[in-house]
Design an enzyme around this catalytic site. Sequence first.
Site, PDB file in Angstrom:
ATOM      1  CE  LYS A 134     -27.347 -20.840 -25.141  1.00 20.01           C
ATOM      2  NZ  LYS A 134     -28.636 -21.549 -25.281  1.00 20.01           N
TER       3      LYS A 134
HETATM    4  O1  G3P Z   1     -30.348 -23.851 -27.280  1.00 23.16           O
HETATM    5  C1  G3P Z   1     -29.895 -23.747 -28.579  1.00 23.16           C
HETATM    6  C2  G3P Z   1     -30.186 -24.888 -29.515  1.00 23.16           C
HETATM    7  O2  G3P Z   1     -30.064 -26.112 -28.893  1.00 23.16           O
HETATM    8  C3  G3P Z   1     -31.368 -24.686 -30.385  1.00 23.16           C
HETATM    9  O3  G3P Z   1     -31.765 -25.852 -31.071  1.00 23.16           O
HETATM   10  O4  G3P Z   1     -33.377 -27.133 -32.439  1.00 23.16           O
HETATM   11  O5  G3P Z   1     -33.678 -24.636 -32.146  1.00 23.16           O
HETATM   12  O6  G3P Z   1     -31.845 -25.535 -33.552  1.00 23.16           O
HETATM   13  P1  G3P Z   1     -32.724 -25.772 -32.372  1.00 23.16           P
END
Ligand code: G3P
Length: 214
Positions: free
Chosen positions: A83
């Site tokens: 990633k």
């Molecule tokens: O893994 C990346 C992403 O899904 C993060 O989500 O909720 O931290 O914006 P969030």
Amino acid sequence: MEIYIDTANLDEIKQAADLGILDGVTTNPTLIAKEGIDYGKRLAEICKVVSGPVSAEVIAVDFDGMMKEARERLKIADNIVIKLPVTLPGLKACKALADEGVKTNMTLCFQSLQAMMVAKAGAFLISPFIGRLDDVGEDGMELIRNIRQIYDNYGFDTKILAASIRHPNHMLHCALAGADVATAPLKVITDCMKHPLTDIGLERFLSDYKKAFG
Ligand code: G3P
């Protein structure tokens, strides 16, 4: 639509895998920090539970550092996906790794052209962050629709992995917009199977049956 779980918590990953519909796992530095465990060690544990793609995010922000970390992570298991952020060094690393047959997940995508560029570089996955766009008053789902259109216009086979998903309504609209994959926390995944009328209906069926037959 494929479903990945977005966590580094082993117990949650096991619970999702146990449902039989889990296709992969995404992790990021924040999720690993929450667990307070060595990243490599946790990735190895995850790869023993899930055979689908497991995203391992690099910490380095320069090309050489990204490539070095990628090579380390790739030793962990065959299903590791590297990633990388959608920066210029990330784009370059994506191309170099794709040329070697390595799968990449390009993260922190907030605009469609980032998705077009990494598809040209041979990315396996692009991660548009829906919830964080909604948070700042933009329409995260529009990004998914636009990337879908660009990829279909040119036949790019990079998969759209909708990320930063906060609730089942996001999941529904990702599926309608043609996202290939959605990654979400365990609660959002399990909430996709919930409706109050299902619970009320089941309760009524069982009490009617009990009344008639004891
Ligand atoms: O893994 C990346 C992403 O899904 C993060 O989500 O909720 O931290 O914006 P969030």
